[in-house]
Design an enzyme around this catalytic site. Structure first.
Site, PDB file in Angstrom:
ATOM      1  NE  ARG A   1      -0.223  -0.325   4.962  1.00  0.00           N
ATOM      2  CZ  ARG A   1      -0.685  -0.775   6.125  1.00  0.00           C
ATOM      3  NH1 ARG A   1      -1.909  -1.255   6.210  1.00  0.00           N
ATOM      4  NH2 ARG A   1       0.085  -0.764   7.189  1.00  0.00           N
TER       5      ARG A   1
ATOM      6  NE  ARG B   1       3.146  -4.436   7.838  1.00  0.00           N
ATOM      7  CZ  ARG B   1       3.963  -3.495   8.311  1.00  0.00           C
ATOM      8  NH1 ARG B   1       3.701  -2.226   8.115  1.00  0.00           N
ATOM      9  NH2 ARG B   1       5.055  -3.819   8.969  1.00  0.00           N
TER      10      ARG B   1
ATOM     11  NE  ARG C   1       7.741  -6.041  11.784  1.00  0.00           N
ATOM     12  CZ  ARG C   1       7.876  -4.865  11.173  1.00  0.00           C
ATOM     13  NH1 ARG C   1       8.630  -4.749  10.069  1.00  0.00           N
ATOM     14  NH2 ARG C   1       7.273  -3.792  11.652  1.00  0.00           N
TER      15      ARG C   1
ATOM     16  CG  HIS D   1       9.315   0.642   4.229  1.00  0.00           C
ATOM     17  ND1 HIS D   1       8.475  -0.416   4.456  1.00  0.00           N
ATOM     18  CD2 HIS D   1      10.530   0.100   3.934  1.00  0.00           C
ATOM     19  CE1 HIS D   1       9.139  -1.545   4.308  1.00  0.00           C
ATOM     20  NE2 HIS D   1      10.397  -1.272   3.994  1.00  0.00           N
TER      21      HIS D   1
ATOM     22  CD  GLU E   1       8.654   3.731   7.470  1.00  0.00           C
ATOM     23  OE1 GLU E   1       7.670   3.999   6.750  1.00  0.00           O
ATOM     24  OE2 GLU E   1       8.871   2.608   7.945  1.00  0.00           O
TER      25      GLU E   1
HETATM   26 ZN   LIG Z   1       6.536  -0.192   5.033  1.00  0.00          ZN
END
Ligand SMILES: [Zn+2]
Length: 510
Positions: free
Chosen positions: A193, A248, A272, A323, A390
């Site tokens: 996303r 996500r 992760r 990100h 980010e």
């Molecule tokens: Zn991310």
């Protein structure tokens, strides 16, 4: 009382109001009274104007009093959107929402209804999973001497015969001996996303290719570096994001019959799933959580592809993964609160990357511990200087209008070029960075390292610090007038600050 969130002395409830704030309408203030007392003036986070859709998840702001309490929430599978002092905001599963209530945790609903989370907007200006390969091939085809598109793996859907996509990267560099040159890699869109994270790598590739032969610094970087740019690591998930789903993870599902409430959140969180200190905090073992770590380290074809590529390209010195959102520059560790042996270098570079957009630079675990992330693998396993950016603010969220990309690119362009320069000499991180601006070479410490006090130039190739021709420094720049290419080769400049730290050399004349 659910034991995941409770402690010997009880969970958050002790000094908070004890009341659970639920069912707030969108017009009520979204910060609970308890939270604003703790956090001070953190501003008001709102999802006003958003559309909501049934996903089984609920958007909330949760009060926390300590890093340990925040970490419990993250470990329990909270999908963190933004961390502020005393408040963390994001999405929780039905299970976690119930646990918050059972444990008397103070939170405020950002969603109007439980089980409903935001519906994304997909601006058609953004690349899609379907459009990106053609865009990449067309761009590369214009510059065949210095760019190829390489297929470095398959998405989960492709490996399982469900359609899916190839994982593609630009390979940019001149000549045939690229593997002997210092390398760098940029990744986008581990999280589907996060739309802008496809566009920033694409802009970078475009800048390098269009600038080749025109801009001396870019031309030299393309000639002397081995540059890899992979704009979309999660093409399967991106297809869902294009439909307005706040998606996500990848789309890996072992269940044949996915229910409506599962549909919003099956898949593995690719950020992760990396195999360095995998499953050591800040990742969920529950497949319905947004931060699901996967069945095992590197269980996903997407992370396997990145791993195999990185392991087989030992010349790569620096990794950047884009990100969104929160305006942050992060570096390892994510899995541990301890600093890395390279903390000084990583933080010096990170602060410089953060300066143009006034982002917050910090070690990733300063926010909260998260394991299985890209950076920890590429740094911890492979020794590459590794960063995560980010991009964007709460108001941008994951789906800003495409017109915002110009601003985001402006905040991140110089940092990307700086990293490519540094890939050739990472020890030059502590000195001033040269940049060409309107016929001048400007040396920028970004307020992090000292101002330039000494400059030298080299002809042909950049020499070792202290071996060049001294040039007069005016303020923080040198005038290029009088510094002409001699016909004997390119001219490079390098600066030193008052503390004696040399920065990277850069081509200033072709
Ligand atoms: Zn991310």
């Amino acid at each position: 009382m659910n034991k995941r969130l409770s402690t010997a002395s009880g969970w958050l409830a002790a000094t908070l109001t004890g009341a659970v704030a639920v069912g707030c309408s969108l017009s009520t203030p979204v910060i609970a009274p308890g939270a604003s007392q703790i956090a001070g003036n953190v501003g008001t986070l709102s999802l006003q104007g958003r559309r909501f859709v049934q996903t089984g998840e609920t958007a909330v702001s949760i009060s926390y009093r300590s890093k340990a309490e925040l970490q419990k929430l993250v470990d329990a599978g909270l999908d963190v959107w933004m961390v502020q002092p005393g408040t963390v905001s994001g999405a929780v599963s039905r299970q976690l929402l119930n646990e918050l209530k059972e444990n008397g945790v103070t939170f405020t609903m950002l969603s109007p209804t439980e089980g409903y989370s935001i519906r994304s907007t997909f601006d058609r200006g953004y690349q899609t999973t379907a459009s990106l390969p053609g865009t990449m091939w067309a761009l590369a085809a214009k510059y065949p001497a210095i760019c190829k598109v390489e297929d470095f793996g398959d998405s989960w859907e492709k490996t399982t015969g469900k359609g899916g996509s190839d994982l593609l990267m630009f390979h940019i560099g001149a000549g045939n001996n690229k593997a002997q040159k210092p390398g760098i890699v940029f990744f986008g869109n581990h999280h589907a996303r996060e739309l802008v994270t496809v566009e920033i790598p694409l802009r970078l590739a475009t800048l390098l290719l269009e600038g080749y032969g025109k801009d001396p610094a870019i031309t030299d970087l393309v000639d002397t570096r081995d540059i890899y740019i992979a704009p979309m690591i999660n093409p399967d998930g991106h297809v869902h994001a294009e439909k307005g789903e706040s998606w996500r993870k990848n789309t890996h599902s072992d269940k044949a019959d996915v229910t409506v409430e599962d549909r919003g959140y099956f898949g593995t969180d690719l950020n992760r799933n990396y195999g360095f200190k995998w499953a050591s905090g800040g990742a969920s073992s529950n497949p319905t959580d947004e931060t699901y770590m996967g069945k095992s380290a590197f269980s996903e074809p997407e992370t396997q592809a990145v791993r195999d590529f990185m392991v087989s390209h030992k010349n790569i010195k620096i990794m950047m993964s884009y990100h969104s959102f929160s305006n942050l520059i992060l570096w390892p560790w994510g899995w541990s609160n301890s600093p890395t042996p390279d903390a000084d270098k990583l933080s010096t570079i990170g602060k410089k990357l953060a300066a143009p957009g006034k982002y917050t630079p910090e070690q990733a675990s300063d926010l909260y511990v998260a394991s299985g992330i890209t950076d920890d693998f590429t740094y911890g396993q492979l020794g590459m200087l590794s960063f995560t950016t980010e991009i964007g603010t709460w108001n941008d969220h994951f789906d800003p209008p495409y017109s915002r990309v110009d601003k985001f690119w402006g905040e991140n362009k110089d940092g990307a070029l700086y990293l490519i320069k540094l890939a050739g000499e990472t020890n030059a991180a502590f000195g001033p960075e040269p940049r060409l601006e309107n016929g001048k070479v400007v040396f920028d410490g970004h307020g992090v390292t000292g101002k330039v006090t000494e400059v030298e130039t080299y002809v042909g190739k950049p020499g070792a610090p202290g071996t060049g021709t001294k040039v007069a420094v005016k303020g923080e720049s040198i005038d290029l007038t009088g510094i002409e290419a001699t016909g004997k080769g390119r001219v490079y400049a390098r600066g030193r600050d008052a503390n004696g730290n040399w920065g990277p050399a850069m081509a200033i004349r072709l």
